[in-house]
Design an enzyme around this catalytic site. Structure first.
Site, short mmCIF file in Angstrom:
data_model
loop_
_atom_site.label_atom_id
_atom_site.label_comp_id
_atom_site.label_asym_id
_atom_site.label_seq_id
_atom_site.Cartn_x
_atom_site.Cartn_y
_atom_site.Cartn_z
N SER A 151 6.29 -10.29 1.01
CA SER A 151 5.73 -11.65 1.02
C SER A 151 6.21 -12.32 -0.25
O SER A 151 6.62 -11.65 -1.20
CB SER A 151 4.21 -11.56 1.05
OG SER A 151 3.59 -12.66 0.42
N TYR A 164 -4.24 -8.67 -1.40
CA TYR A 164 -3.03 -8.95 -0.60
C TYR A 164 -1.80 -9.01 -1.50
O TYR A 164 -0.78 -8.36 -1.23
CB TYR A 164 -3.21 -10.28 0.15
CG TYR A 164 -2.05 -10.64 1.03
CD1 TYR A 164 -1.92 -10.09 2.30
CD2 TYR A 164 -1.05 -11.50 0.59
CE1 TYR A 164 -0.85 -10.40 3.11
CE2 TYR A 164 0.02 -11.83 1.40
CZ TYR A 164 0.12 -11.27 2.67
OH TYR A 164 1.19 -11.58 3.46
N1 LIG Z 1 2.29 -15.33 8.25
C1 LIG Z 1 2.77 -15.44 7.03
O1 LIG Z 1 2.88 -16.53 6.46
C2 LIG Z 1 3.21 -14.21 6.30
C3 LIG Z 1 3.86 -14.37 5.08
C4 LIG Z 1 4.28 -13.26 4.38
C5 LIG Z 1 4.07 -12.00 4.92
N2 LIG Z 1 3.43 -11.87 6.11
C6 LIG Z 1 3.24 -10.51 6.61
O2 LIG Z 1 3.79 -10.40 7.90
C7 LIG Z 1 3.14 -9.34 8.60
C8 LIG Z 1 2.69 -9.86 9.95
O3 LIG Z 1 1.67 -10.83 9.76
P1 LIG Z 1 1.45 -12.09 10.71
O4 LIG Z 1 1.46 -13.28 9.83
O5 LIG Z 1 2.31 -12.03 11.90
O6 LIG Z 1 -0.10 -11.86 11.08
P2 LIG Z 1 -0.78 -11.45 12.45
O7 LIG Z 1 -2.23 -11.31 12.12
O8 LIG Z 1 -0.38 -12.38 13.53
O9 LIG Z 1 -0.14 -10.02 12.78
C9 LIG Z 1 -0.55 -8.84 12.16
C10 LIG Z 1 -0.67 -7.78 13.22
O10 LIG Z 1 -0.97 -6.52 12.59
C11 LIG Z 1 -1.85 -5.85 13.43
N3 LIG Z 1 -2.59 -4.81 12.72
C12 LIG Z 1 -3.46 -4.97 11.69
N4 LIG Z 1 -3.95 -3.78 11.33
C13 LIG Z 1 -3.37 -2.85 12.14
C14 LIG Z 1 -3.49 -1.44 12.26
N5 LIG Z 1 -4.31 -0.72 11.48
N6 LIG Z 1 -2.76 -0.82 13.20
C15 LIG Z 1 -1.93 -1.54 14.01
N7 LIG Z 1 -1.77 -2.86 13.94
C16 LIG Z 1 -2.50 -3.51 13.01
C17 LIG Z 1 -2.78 -6.93 13.95
O11 LIG Z 1 -3.50 -6.51 15.10
C18 LIG Z 1 -1.81 -8.05 14.23
O12 LIG Z 1 -1.30 -7.99 15.54
C19 LIG Z 1 1.99 -8.90 7.68
O13 LIG Z 1 2.40 -7.79 6.93
C20 LIG Z 1 1.80 -10.09 6.78
O14 LIG Z 1 1.22 -9.74 5.55
C21 LIG Z 1 2.99 -12.94 6.81
#
Ligand SMILES: NC(=O)c1ccc[n+]([C@@H]2O[C@H](COP(=O)([O-])OP(=O)(O)OC[C@H]3O[C@@H](n4cnc5c(N)ncnc54)[C@H](O)[C@@H]3O)[C@@H](O)[C@H]2O)c1
Length: 261
Positions: A151, A164
Protein backbone atom coordinates in the site's frame (compact mmCIF):
# COMPACT_ATOMS: atom_id res chain seq x y z
CA UNK A 1 6.90 -11.66 -35.30
CA UNK A 2 3.51 -9.92 -35.10
CA UNK A 3 2.98 -7.44 -32.26
CA UNK A 4 0.26 -9.69 -30.80
CA UNK A 5 2.62 -12.66 -30.65
CA UNK A 6 5.31 -10.53 -29.08
CA UNK A 7 2.99 -9.29 -26.32
CA UNK A 8 1.58 -12.79 -25.85
CA UNK A 9 5.08 -14.15 -25.31
CA UNK A 10 5.91 -11.36 -22.85
CA UNK A 11 2.76 -11.33 -20.75
CA UNK A 12 0.73 -14.43 -21.69
CA UNK A 13 -0.09 -16.98 -18.97
CA UNK A 14 -1.56 -19.82 -21.05
CA UNK A 15 -1.10 -23.18 -19.33
CA UNK A 16 -0.31 -21.52 -15.97
CA UNK A 17 -2.27 -21.69 -12.74
CA UNK A 18 -2.72 -18.58 -10.58
CA UNK A 19 -4.18 -18.50 -7.06
CA UNK A 20 -5.61 -15.22 -5.80
CA UNK A 21 -6.15 -15.25 -2.04
CA UNK A 22 -8.74 -12.55 -1.37
CA UNK A 23 -9.99 -12.92 -4.94
CA UNK A 24 -13.40 -12.37 -3.35
CA UNK A 25 -12.54 -8.69 -2.81
CA UNK A 26 -12.58 -5.66 -5.05
CA UNK A 27 -8.89 -5.54 -5.96
CA UNK A 28 -8.28 -9.29 -5.74
CA UNK A 29 -11.27 -9.88 -8.00
CA UNK A 30 -9.93 -7.49 -10.61
CA UNK A 31 -6.52 -9.16 -10.44
CA UNK A 32 -8.11 -12.60 -10.76
CA UNK A 33 -9.98 -11.50 -13.88
CA UNK A 34 -6.85 -9.94 -15.35
CA UNK A 35 -4.73 -13.04 -14.79
CA UNK A 36 -7.50 -15.18 -16.30
CA UNK A 37 -7.79 -12.96 -19.37
CA UNK A 38 -4.02 -13.30 -19.82
CA UNK A 39 -4.58 -17.06 -20.09
CA UNK A 40 -4.12 -18.46 -16.58
CA UNK A 41 -6.48 -20.89 -14.90
CA UNK A 42 -7.39 -18.93 -11.77
CA UNK A 43 -8.25 -20.22 -8.32
CA UNK A 44 -10.32 -17.52 -6.66
CA UNK A 45 -9.78 -18.08 -2.93
CA UNK A 46 -11.43 -16.38 0.01
CA UNK A 47 -14.05 -16.55 2.72
CA UNK A 48 -17.16 -15.41 0.88
CA UNK A 49 -18.43 -18.25 -1.32
CA UNK A 50 -21.11 -16.05 -2.90
CA UNK A 51 -18.71 -13.36 -4.05
CA UNK A 52 -16.09 -15.91 -5.02
CA UNK A 53 -18.54 -17.89 -7.12
CA UNK A 54 -19.75 -14.66 -8.70
CA UNK A 55 -16.22 -13.78 -9.71
CA UNK A 56 -15.68 -17.26 -11.14
CA UNK A 57 -18.89 -16.92 -13.16
CA UNK A 58 -17.72 -13.55 -14.52
CA UNK A 59 -14.35 -15.03 -15.50
CA UNK A 60 -16.05 -17.95 -17.26
CA UNK A 61 -18.48 -15.61 -19.01
CA UNK A 62 -15.42 -13.85 -20.42
CA UNK A 63 -14.20 -17.10 -21.94
CA UNK A 64 -11.51 -17.93 -19.36
CA UNK A 65 -11.47 -20.62 -16.69
CA UNK A 66 -11.50 -20.46 -12.89
CA UNK A 67 -12.76 -22.15 -9.75
CA UNK A 68 -13.54 -21.00 -6.21
CA UNK A 69 -11.90 -22.48 -3.10
CA UNK A 70 -12.74 -21.39 0.44
CA UNK A 71 -9.76 -20.35 2.52
CA UNK A 72 -9.10 -18.68 5.83
CA UNK A 73 -5.85 -16.93 4.95
CA UNK A 74 -4.70 -16.64 8.57
CA UNK A 75 -4.98 -20.38 9.31
CA UNK A 76 -2.04 -22.56 8.27
CA UNK A 77 -4.12 -25.72 7.73
CA UNK A 78 -6.55 -23.82 5.53
CA UNK A 79 -3.78 -22.34 3.34
CA UNK A 80 -2.22 -25.78 3.06
CA UNK A 81 -5.63 -27.16 2.01
CA UNK A 82 -5.85 -24.41 -0.63
CA UNK A 83 -2.54 -25.55 -2.11
CA UNK A 84 -3.75 -29.15 -2.11
CA UNK A 85 -7.05 -28.18 -3.77
CA UNK A 86 -5.17 -26.19 -6.42
CA UNK A 87 -2.91 -29.13 -7.20
CA UNK A 88 -5.93 -31.44 -7.42
CA UNK A 89 -7.56 -29.02 -9.87
CA UNK A 90 -4.67 -28.40 -12.26
CA UNK A 91 -1.63 -30.28 -10.97
CA UNK A 92 0.45 -27.11 -10.74
CA UNK A 93 0.70 -23.63 -9.29
CA UNK A 94 2.72 -20.89 -10.96
CA UNK A 95 1.44 -17.66 -9.42
CA UNK A 96 0.18 -16.71 -5.97
CA UNK A 97 -1.35 -13.31 -5.22
CA UNK A 98 -1.70 -12.57 -1.49
CA UNK A 99 -4.60 -10.10 -1.59
CA UNK A 100 -6.60 -10.77 1.58
CA UNK A 101 -6.72 -7.67 3.74
CA UNK A 102 -8.61 -5.64 6.31
CA UNK A 103 -8.37 -2.10 7.55
CA UNK A 104 -9.41 -0.35 10.76
CA UNK A 105 -9.53 3.28 11.79
CA UNK A 106 -9.99 4.03 15.48
CA UNK A 107 -8.67 6.85 17.67
CA UNK A 108 -5.15 5.85 18.68
CA UNK A 109 -5.80 5.43 22.43
CA UNK A 110 -8.95 3.39 21.79
CA UNK A 111 -7.51 0.61 19.65
CA UNK A 112 -8.38 -2.71 21.33
CA UNK A 113 -5.86 -5.51 21.17
CA UNK A 114 -8.13 -7.79 19.17
CA UNK A 115 -8.62 -5.12 16.49
CA UNK A 116 -4.87 -4.54 16.22
CA UNK A 117 -4.24 -8.30 16.05
CA UNK A 118 -6.94 -8.80 13.38
CA UNK A 119 -5.34 -6.25 11.06
CA UNK A 120 -1.78 -7.48 11.55
CA UNK A 121 -2.82 -11.12 11.16
CA UNK A 122 -4.95 -10.62 8.07
CA UNK A 123 -2.48 -8.40 6.25
CA UNK A 124 0.88 -9.76 7.40
CA UNK A 125 0.43 -13.31 8.69
CA UNK A 126 -1.67 -14.28 5.68
CA UNK A 127 1.15 -13.04 3.45
CA UNK A 128 3.66 -15.07 5.46
CA UNK A 129 1.59 -18.26 5.29
CA UNK A 130 1.01 -17.89 1.56
CA UNK A 131 4.68 -17.24 0.83
CA UNK A 132 5.90 -20.06 3.04
CA UNK A 133 3.44 -22.76 1.98
CA UNK A 134 3.17 -21.93 -1.74
CA UNK A 135 6.79 -20.77 -1.95
CA UNK A 136 8.03 -24.14 -0.69
CA UNK A 137 6.00 -25.98 -3.31
CA UNK A 138 7.06 -23.64 -6.13
CA UNK A 139 10.72 -23.89 -5.12
CA UNK A 140 10.51 -27.69 -5.30
CA UNK A 141 8.55 -27.75 -8.58
CA UNK A 142 10.27 -25.49 -11.08
CA UNK A 143 9.69 -22.02 -9.63
CA UNK A 144 6.95 -19.42 -9.81
CA UNK A 145 5.97 -15.91 -8.86
CA UNK A 146 4.38 -14.51 -5.70
CA UNK A 147 2.77 -11.09 -5.55
CA UNK A 148 2.15 -9.53 -2.16
CA UNK A 149 -0.09 -6.50 -1.77
CA UNK A 150 1.42 -3.53 0.02
CA UNK A 151 0.00 0.00 0.00
CA UNK A 152 1.14 3.60 -0.18
CA UNK A 153 1.12 3.39 3.63
CA UNK A 154 4.10 1.03 3.37
CA UNK A 155 6.28 4.01 2.39
CA UNK A 156 5.22 6.71 4.87
CA UNK A 157 2.43 5.82 7.32
CA UNK A 158 -1.10 7.09 6.72
CA UNK A 159 -2.75 8.93 9.61
CA UNK A 160 -5.68 7.21 11.38
CA UNK A 161 -4.73 3.66 10.29
CA UNK A 162 -2.01 2.59 12.72
CA UNK A 163 -2.05 -1.21 12.54
CA UNK A 164 -2.80 -1.09 8.81
CA UNK A 165 0.18 1.13 7.98
CA UNK A 166 2.49 -0.95 10.17
CA UNK A 167 1.23 -4.16 8.56
CA UNK A 168 1.87 -2.85 5.03
CA UNK A 169 5.37 -1.59 5.88
CA UNK A 170 5.99 -5.07 7.23
CA UNK A 171 4.59 -6.73 4.09
CA UNK A 172 7.07 -4.80 1.92
CA UNK A 173 9.98 -5.51 4.25
CA UNK A 174 8.97 -9.19 4.37
CA UNK A 175 8.66 -9.29 0.58
CA UNK A 176 12.26 -8.16 0.14
CA UNK A 177 13.50 -10.71 2.65
CA UNK A 178 11.58 -13.64 1.17
CA UNK A 179 12.59 -12.57 -2.35
CA UNK A 180 16.19 -12.93 -1.28
CA UNK A 181 15.41 -16.33 0.23
CA UNK A 182 13.46 -17.76 -2.73
CA UNK A 183 15.04 -16.11 -5.79
CA UNK A 184 17.93 -18.60 -5.87
CA UNK A 185 15.28 -21.36 -6.04
CA UNK A 186 13.40 -19.85 -8.98
CA UNK A 187 10.59 -18.12 -7.10
CA UNK A 188 10.26 -14.37 -7.67
CA UNK A 189 8.54 -12.48 -4.86
CA UNK A 190 7.43 -8.88 -5.38
CA UNK A 191 5.02 -6.33 -3.92
CA UNK A 192 2.35 -4.30 -5.65
CA UNK A 193 1.51 -1.15 -3.70
CA UNK A 194 -1.85 0.39 -4.66
CA UNK A 195 -2.82 3.96 -3.90
CA UNK A 196 -6.49 4.67 -3.22
CA UNK A 197 -9.16 2.44 -4.75
CA UNK A 198 -12.60 2.57 -3.07
CA UNK A 199 -13.35 -0.94 -1.74
CA UNK A 200 -14.99 -2.73 1.19
CA UNK A 201 -12.07 -2.45 3.58
CA UNK A 202 -11.63 1.34 3.28
CA UNK A 203 -15.17 2.57 2.50
CA UNK A 204 -15.89 3.58 6.11
CA UNK A 205 -12.59 5.46 6.35
CA UNK A 206 -13.11 7.63 3.26
CA UNK A 207 -14.92 10.61 4.79
CA UNK A 208 -15.33 13.71 2.58
CA UNK A 209 -12.46 15.42 4.46
CA UNK A 210 -10.25 12.39 3.98
CA UNK A 211 -11.06 12.20 0.28
CA UNK A 212 -10.20 15.91 -0.13
CA UNK A 213 -6.86 15.36 1.64
CA UNK A 214 -6.08 12.33 -0.56
CA UNK A 215 -6.91 14.18 -3.77
CA UNK A 216 -4.78 17.11 -2.63
CA UNK A 217 -1.79 14.77 -2.62
CA UNK A 218 -2.63 12.73 -5.71
CA UNK A 219 -1.24 14.41 -8.83
CA UNK A 220 -3.73 12.52 -11.03
CA UNK A 221 -6.53 13.89 -8.79
CA UNK A 222 -8.72 10.78 -8.81
CA UNK A 223 -9.13 7.33 -7.30
CA UNK A 224 -7.77 4.32 -9.11
CA UNK A 225 -9.95 1.81 -10.93
CA UNK A 226 -9.25 -1.81 -9.86
CA UNK A 227 -8.50 -2.85 -13.45
CA UNK A 228 -5.65 -0.32 -13.48
CA UNK A 229 -3.67 -2.71 -11.27
CA UNK A 230 -3.70 -5.52 -13.80
CA UNK A 231 -0.86 -4.33 -16.05
CA UNK A 232 1.51 -3.94 -13.11
CA UNK A 233 0.49 -7.35 -11.75
CA UNK A 234 1.12 -9.01 -15.11
CA UNK A 235 4.53 -7.37 -15.34
CA UNK A 236 5.51 -8.74 -11.92
CA UNK A 237 3.94 -12.19 -12.35
CA UNK A 238 4.50 -13.13 -16.00
CA UNK A 239 7.48 -15.46 -16.34
CA UNK A 240 8.90 -13.65 -19.38
CA UNK A 241 8.11 -9.98 -18.73
CA UNK A 242 9.05 -10.25 -15.06
CA UNK A 243 11.90 -12.72 -15.43
CA UNK A 244 14.53 -10.51 -13.68
CA UNK A 245 12.25 -8.71 -11.21
CA UNK A 246 12.54 -9.86 -7.59
CA UNK A 247 12.11 -8.03 -4.31
CA UNK A 248 10.61 -5.00 -6.03
CA UNK A 249 7.76 -2.83 -4.91
CA UNK A 250 5.72 -1.20 -7.64
CA UNK A 251 3.47 1.74 -6.68
CA UNK A 252 0.28 2.19 -8.70
CA UNK A 253 -1.04 5.32 -7.03
CA UNK A 254 -1.58 8.19 -9.46
CA UNK A 255 1.63 9.79 -8.19
CA UNK A 256 0.70 9.86 -4.47
CA UNK A 257 4.03 8.45 -3.27
CA UNK A 258 6.04 10.71 -5.53
CA UNK A 259 5.06 14.00 -3.87
CA UNK A 260 4.52 15.77 -0.59
CA UNK A 261 3.15 19.24 -1.39
N1 LIG B 1 -8.60 -0.48 -1.84
C1 LIG B 1 -7.50 0.22 -1.68
O1 LIG B 1 -7.48 1.44 -1.86
C2 LIG B 1 -6.23 -0.46 -1.29
C3 LIG B 1 -5.06 0.28 -1.29
C4 LIG B 1 -3.87 -0.32 -0.94
C5 LIG B 1 -3.86 -1.66 -0.61
N2 LIG B 1 -5.02 -2.37 -0.61
C6 LIG B 1 -4.93 -3.78 -0.24
O2 LIG B 1 -5.49 -4.57 -1.27
C7 LIG B 1 -5.93 -5.81 -0.72
C8 LIG B 1 -7.36 -6.05 -1.17
O3 LIG B 1 -8.20 -5.09 -0.57
P1 LIG B 1 -9.52 -4.50 -1.25
O4 LIG B 1 -9.37 -3.02 -1.24
O5 LIG B 1 -9.84 -5.20 -2.50
O6 LIG B 1 -10.58 -4.82 -0.09
P2 LIG B 1 -11.77 -5.85 -0.05
O7 LIG B 1 -12.32 -5.74 1.34
O8 LIG B 1 -12.69 -5.64 -1.19
O9 LIG B 1 -11.06 -7.27 -0.25
C9 LIG B 1 -10.38 -7.93 0.76
C10 LIG B 1 -10.77 -9.39 0.71
O10 LIG B 1 -9.99 -10.12 1.66
C11 LIG B 1 -10.82 -11.10 2.21
N3 LIG B 1 -10.32 -11.58 3.49
C12 LIG B 1 -10.16 -10.88 4.63
N4 LIG B 1 -9.70 -11.68 5.60
C13 LIG B 1 -9.56 -12.92 5.05
C14 LIG B 1 -9.15 -14.18 5.55
N5 LIG B 1 -8.77 -14.35 6.83
N6 LIG B 1 -9.14 -15.23 4.71
C15 LIG B 1 -9.53 -15.07 3.42
N7 LIG B 1 -9.93 -13.91 2.88
C16 LIG B 1 -9.95 -12.85 3.71
C17 LIG B 1 -12.16 -10.40 2.36
O11 LIG B 1 -13.22 -11.34 2.54
C18 LIG B 1 -12.25 -9.64 1.07
O12 LIG B 1 -12.86 -10.40 0.05
C19 LIG B 1 -5.77 -5.66 0.80
O13 LIG B 1 -4.54 -6.23 1.19
C20 LIG B 1 -5.71 -4.17 0.99
O14 LIG B 1 -5.04 -3.80 2.16
C21 LIG B 1 -6.20 -1.80 -0.94
Amino acid sequence: MMAGDYLHNLFGLAGRTAVVVGGTGVLGGALAEGLARAGAFVVVAGRGADRGSGRVAAIKAGGSDATFVTVDAVARDSVRALLDATLRATGRVDILVNCAGVNSSLPYFEIPDDDFDRVIDTNLKSTHLGCQIFGAHMADHGGGAILNIGSVSADKPLSKVFAYSASKAAVVNYTRNVARELAPRGVRVNALCPGFFPAEQNRKILSPERVAAIMGQTPMNRFGEPAELVGAALLLCAPTAGSFIAGAELYVDGGFTAMRL
